[in-house]
Enzyme design. Structure first.
Site, PDB file in Angstrom:
ATOM      1  N   ASP A   6       0.865  -1.174   0.000  1.00 16.33           N
ATOM      2  CA  ASP A   6       0.000   0.000   0.000  1.00 16.33           C
ATOM      3  C   ASP A   6       0.904   1.227   0.000  1.00 16.33           C
ATOM      4  OD1 ASP A   6      -2.025   1.877   0.355  1.00 16.33           O
ATOM      5  OD2 ASP A   6      -1.838   1.745   2.515  1.00 16.33           O
ATOM      6  N   ASP A  16       0.133   4.186  -1.423  1.00 15.70           N
ATOM      7  CA  ASP A  16      -0.575   5.440  -1.701  1.00 15.70           C
ATOM      8  C   ASP A  16      -0.763   6.273  -0.432  1.00 15.70           C
ATOM      9  OD1 ASP A  16      -2.484   3.982  -0.381  1.00 15.70           O
ATOM     10  OD2 ASP A  16      -3.990   4.123  -1.953  1.00 15.70           O
TER      11      ASP A  16
END
Length: 97
Positions: A28, A30
């Protein structure tokens, strides 16, 4: 006493997973779970991959000499462990070719 939960800085997981059953692993990146300090985080992952390639998978020791250059790599890659493919998926979940 139990530690007070701080939703502005704590990370939560809603389930446990058996990592051995996974065929691919993604990250992840982002910044929804953690604020990564890049390119320091990327270099950490790169160096860990070099070590695994050599020490765990038997790649030649020359891979340990590879230097990380943050201008040469792309975030958001998925590695297909079974076929050895690198996949780049865009924000609409389409695989880029």
């Amino acid at each position: 006493p139990p530690r007070k939960i701080r939703p502005d800085s704590d990370v939560f997981c809603n389930r446990e997973m058996r990592m051995g059953a996974l065929s691919a692993i993604g990250f992840d990146m982002d910044h929804t779970l953690v604020q990564y300090e890049q390119p320091a985080f990327d270099k950490l992952a790169f160096d860990g991959a070099k070590d695994k390639l050599h020490y765990s998978l038997g790649y030649p020791k020359e891979v340990l000499n590879f230097e990380y250059d943050h201008t040469e790599w792309i975030r958001g890659l998925i590695i297909d462990k079974k076929k050895g493919n690198f996949l780049k998926i865009d924000r609409h979940k389409y695989v880029r070719i």
